[in-house]
Design a protein around this motif. Structure first.
Motif, PDB file in Angstrom:
ATOM      1  N   GLY A 134     -15.050  26.741   4.078  1.00 30.62           N
ATOM      2  CA  GLY A 134     -15.288  26.927   5.504  1.00 30.62           C
ATOM      3  C   GLY A 134     -14.219  26.271   6.363  1.00 30.62           C
ATOM      4  O   GLY A 134     -13.776  26.835   7.372  1.00 30.62           O
ATOM      5  N   MET A 135     -13.782  25.076   5.973  1.00 31.74           N
ATOM      6  CA  MET A 135     -12.714  24.401   6.706  1.00 31.74           C
ATOM      7  C   MET A 135     -11.427  25.221   6.685  1.00 31.74           C
ATOM      8  O   MET A 135     -10.748  25.398   7.714  1.00 31.74           O
ATOM      9  N   LEU A 136     -11.063  25.713   5.504  1.00 34.74           N
ATOM     10  CA  LEU A 136      -9.819  26.472   5.376  1.00 34.74           C
ATOM     11  C   LEU A 136      -9.876  27.759   6.191  1.00 34.74           C
ATOM     12  O   LEU A 136      -8.875  28.155   6.808  1.00 34.74           O
ATOM     13  N   LEU A 137     -11.034  28.410   6.226  1.00 36.80           N
ATOM     14  CA  LEU A 137     -11.186  29.611   7.044  1.00 36.80           C
ATOM     15  C   LEU A 137     -11.006  29.279   8.519  1.00 36.80           C
ATOM     16  O   LEU A 137     -10.314  30.008   9.252  1.00 36.80           O
ATOM     17  N   SER A 138     -11.600  28.187   8.970  1.00 36.03           N
ATOM     18  CA  SER A 138     -11.487  27.802  10.381  1.00 36.03           C
ATOM     19  C   SER A 138     -10.041  27.493  10.762  1.00 36.03           C
ATOM     20  O   SER A 138      -9.579  27.876  11.846  1.00 36.03           O
ATOM     21  N   ILE A 139      -9.336  26.798   9.885  1.00 35.74           N
ATOM     22  CA  ILE A 139      -7.931  26.464  10.161  1.00 35.74           C
ATOM     23  C   ILE A 139      -7.097  27.727  10.269  1.00 35.74           C
ATOM     24  O   ILE A 139      -6.310  27.901  11.214  1.00 35.74           O
ATOM     25  N   ALA A 140      -7.273  28.633   9.288  1.00 32.53           N
ATOM     26  CA  ALA A 140      -6.491  29.869   9.282  1.00 32.53           C
ATOM     27  C   ALA A 140      -6.748  30.695  10.540  1.00 32.53           C
ATOM     28  O   ALA A 140      -5.835  31.323  11.091  1.00 32.53           O
ATOM     29  N   ALA A 141      -7.983  30.694  11.015  1.00 33.22           N
ATOM     30  CA  ALA A 141      -8.326  31.476  12.205  1.00 33.22           C
ATOM     31  C   ALA A 141      -7.860  30.806  13.481  1.00 33.22           C
ATOM     32  O   ALA A 141      -7.307  31.454  14.379  1.00 33.22           O
ATOM     33  N   PHE A 142      -8.059  29.489  13.570  1.00 34.19           N
ATOM     34  CA  PHE A 142      -7.892  28.812  14.853  1.00 34.19           C
ATOM     35  C   PHE A 142      -6.448  28.530  15.210  1.00 34.19           C
ATOM     36  O   PHE A 142      -6.110  28.413  16.387  1.00 34.19           O
ATOM     37  N   VAL A 143      -5.579  28.420  14.215  1.00 35.13           N
ATOM     38  CA  VAL A 143      -4.175  28.138  14.524  1.00 35.13           C
ATOM     39  C   VAL A 143      -3.563  29.251  15.370  1.00 35.13           C
ATOM     40  O   VAL A 143      -2.635  29.023  16.156  1.00 35.13           O
ATOM     41  N   GLY A 144      -4.110  30.455  15.235  1.00 32.40           N
ATOM     42  CA  GLY A 144      -3.600  31.573  16.017  1.00 32.40           C
ATOM     43  C   GLY A 144      -3.819  31.425  17.508  1.00 32.40           C
ATOM     44  O   GLY A 144      -3.110  32.052  18.306  1.00 32.40           O
ATOM     45  N   ALA A 145      -4.774  30.608  17.919  1.00 29.54           N
ATOM     46  CA  ALA A 145      -5.047  30.433  19.347  1.00 29.54           C
ATOM     47  C   ALA A 145      -3.850  29.829  20.085  1.00 29.54           C
ATOM     48  O   ALA A 145      -3.690  30.032  21.294  1.00 29.54           O
ATOM     49  N   PHE A 146      -3.014  29.079  19.375  1.00 28.24           N
ATOM     50  CA  PHE A 146      -1.854  28.467  20.015  1.00 28.24           C
ATOM     51  C   PHE A 146      -0.869  29.517  20.524  1.00 28.24           C
ATOM     52  O   PHE A 146      -0.147  29.282  21.512  1.00 28.24           O
ATOM     53  N   PHE A 147      -0.825  30.671  19.883  1.00 28.86           N
ATOM     54  CA  PHE A 147       0.189  31.683  20.196  1.00 28.86           C
ATOM     55  C   PHE A 147      -0.301  32.737  21.183  1.00 28.86           C
ATOM     56  O   PHE A 147       0.439  33.654  21.513  1.00 28.86           O
ATOM     57  N   LEU A 148      -1.522  32.611  21.673  1.00 30.86           N
ATOM     58  CA  LEU A 148      -2.062  33.603  22.593  1.00 30.86           C
ATOM     59  C   LEU A 148      -1.633  33.315  24.028  1.00 30.86           C
ATOM     60  O   LEU A 148      -1.216  32.209  24.359  1.00 30.86           O
ATOM     61  N   GLY A 149      -1.772  34.340  24.850  1.00 31.69           N
ATOM     62  CA  GLY A 149      -1.409  34.194  26.252  1.00 31.69           C
ATOM     63  C   GLY A 149      -2.322  35.008  27.135  1.00 31.69           C
ATOM     64  O   GLY A 149      -3.384  35.475  26.718  1.00 31.69           O
ATOM     65  N   ALA A 150      -1.912  35.210  28.389  1.00 32.55           N
ATOM     66  CA  ALA A 150      -2.729  35.920  29.366  1.00 32.55           C
ATOM     67  C   ALA A 150      -3.046  37.326  28.888  1.00 32.55           C
ATOM     68  O   ALA A 150      -2.160  38.063  28.458  1.00 32.55           O
ATOM     69  N   GLY A 151      -4.319  37.675  28.925  1.00 32.01           N
ATOM     70  CA  GLY A 151      -4.743  39.026  28.573  1.00 32.01           C
ATOM     71  C   GLY A 151      -5.002  39.273  27.105  1.00 32.01           C
ATOM     72  O   GLY A 151      -5.438  40.371  26.742  1.00 32.01           O
ATOM     73  N   ASP A 152      -4.791  38.289  26.254  1.00 37.37           N
ATOM     74  CA  ASP A 152      -5.012  38.482  24.808  1.00 37.37           C
ATOM     75  C   ASP A 152      -6.498  38.321  24.473  1.00 37.37           C
ATOM     76  O   ASP A 152      -6.903  37.488  23.652  1.00 37.37           O
ATOM     77  N   THR A 153      -7.307  39.141  25.103  1.00 37.17           N
ATOM     78  CA  THR A 153      -8.758  38.979  24.962  1.00 37.17           C
ATOM     79  C   THR A 153      -9.254  39.385  23.577  1.00 37.17           C
ATOM     80  O   THR A 153     -10.103  38.717  22.997  1.00 37.17           O
TER      81      THR A 153
END
Length: 421
Positions: A286-305
């Motif tokens: 579960g930890m590894l899944l959360s890390i793999a998913a959440f790191v992508g939030a750093f690269f998002l920007g306006a409108g990436d809903t």
């Protein structure tokens, strides 16, 4: 070991529904409410919440000791639940229905309301969780107990995410009060009975230190604390992130619903996986899944809903693991005391457990908000590119780093050798 029936587990778990309804606005919405409504700086908000939450955390071990000491009295631990329920209902109404007054008095009103809510919430949850640990001595059944409780909790979070958006926090608080009273009545009257337990508790000072004599508890608590801080930072900053990075504050409730719905949907998967590979290894997945998913939030920007919604759902599945397996592992760890000829003191363990949970939230507010303030980030105003970059990094990368450290520590722990099943 006799398998517990679904209706009896549901009767126990239903109290988790309103408790989670209270937790979401307290820990997610209050920071932004302070910053935007009261006009305080993020550094002031962080310091204020750090102090209030630290005070709240200190009382949990004491309440745990008291619950252990009174568990053999008529009504047992459920008396603490019954005492805390009306206090929590009144505190929530006061918190979200402040009087019209000058800002300094309004700040004082909110702080006092928070302390009332925190105290009542602690009074209920420590005894409620300790009661759950006493329902069964079978490790697999314990996971079912926590899964039912956290499943109802995630349903409560979903409602708490939707109702304020539709009706406002004032109406939400008035809906919350009767729901809490009804759920508490069902749990108190119809929960499965606790197994036979020792009737004495050690003196308070010894009770507070007793869990630390358990080596596996020390390992579990260290992993839980790192993982908890990793979860608490996004919980504190999510509304700021949605407002100024994704720039869709109108969709905040939908993002939260997606996150918690995915958590609820993933619960049966984690319960089944834990039976196959053990609780610790399932938690690591579960930890590894959360890390793999959440790191992508750093690269998002306006409108990436759409992309952020996907991050919410994938990390939400990992949330179901974080909620269901660690408390079940804690109940297993308490068995070590019994095996060594010591008394069982579930209240002492869950009091410390809740203390760490709340310190995680306090540290998240006390560190993350002043850090953003130091980078020049201002809530609800125009921000520079470095300030927004700092917000994205603190929201996404710092939690991934902390969760990675928790995963390494869990992998090195005794739990992955002789797993808690």
């Amino acid at each position: 070991m006799e398998r517990l029936s679904g209706p009896r587990l549901a009767a126990y778990g239903v109290l988790g529904f309103p408790l989670a309804m209270a937790a979401l606005p307290i820990y997610v919405h209050v920071p932004k409410f302070y910053a935007d409504t009261l006009g305080l700086s993020l550094a002031s908000v962080g310091g204020l919440l750090l102090a209030a939450r630290a005070f709240d955390a200190i009382q949990d071990p004491l309440l745990g000791w008291w619950s252990d000491r009174r568990r053999a009295a008529p009504g047992g631990r459920w008396l603490f639940v019954a005492a805390g329920v009306p206090l929590l209902a009144l505190g929530m109404i006061g918190l979200f229905n402040p009087p019209s007054t000058r800002p300094s008095m309004l700040s004082a009103w909110l702080v006092v309301s928070l302390l009332v809510v925190y105290t009542a919430y602690s009074l209920i949850t420590v005894s409620y969780q300790a009661s759950g640990a006493e329902i069964s001595a079978d490790p697999a059944e314990r996971t079912r107990v926590t899964a039912w409780r956290e499943g109802f909790g995630l349903a409560g979070v979903l409602l708490a995410a939707a109702l304020p958006q539709a009706f406002g926090f004032s109406v939400f608080s008035w809906i919350f009060a009767p729901l809490l009273l009804a759920a508490a009545l069902v749990s108190i009257l119809l929960s499965p009975p606790a197994g036979a337990r020792p009737t004495c508790a050690p003196p308070v000072a010894r009770s507070l230190l007793l869990p630390f004599h358990n080596p596996r508890f020390r390992w579990l608590l260290a992993v839980y604390m790192l993982n908890g801080i990793a979860a608490a930072i996004p919980a504190t900053l999510v509304l700021f992130y949605i407002q100024d990075i994704v720039r869709r504050p109108d969709l905040a409730a939908l993002f939260l619903i997606a996150y918690f719905a995915a958590g609820a949907g993933g619960l049966p998967v984690w319960v089944r996986l834990s039976r196959g590979i053990g609780k610790a290894r399932a938690w690591l997945c579960g930890m590894l899944l959360s890390i793999a998913a959440f790191v992508g939030a750093f690269f998002l920007g306006a409108g990436d809903t759409a992309a952020f919604a996907l991050v919410c759902m994938m990390s939400g599945i990992g949330l179901g693991c974080d909620l269901s397996l660690p408390p079940s592992m804690l109940a297993d760890v308490i068995d070590d005391d019994e095996a060594r000829g010591r008394s069982r003191n579930e209240g002492a363990y869950f009091g410390l457990w809740n203390l760490v949970t709340k310190l995680n939230l306090a540290l998240a507010a006390g560190l993350a908000l002043p850090l953003l303030d130091g980078f020049g980030y201002l809530s609800g105003r125009s921000n520079t590119a470095p300030a927004l970059l700092a917000l994205a990094a603190v929201y996404a990368l710092v939690p991934c780093l902390l969760k990675s450290m928790a995963a390494i520590l869990l992998w090195a722990s005794p739990f992955t050798e002789g797993d808690c099943r």
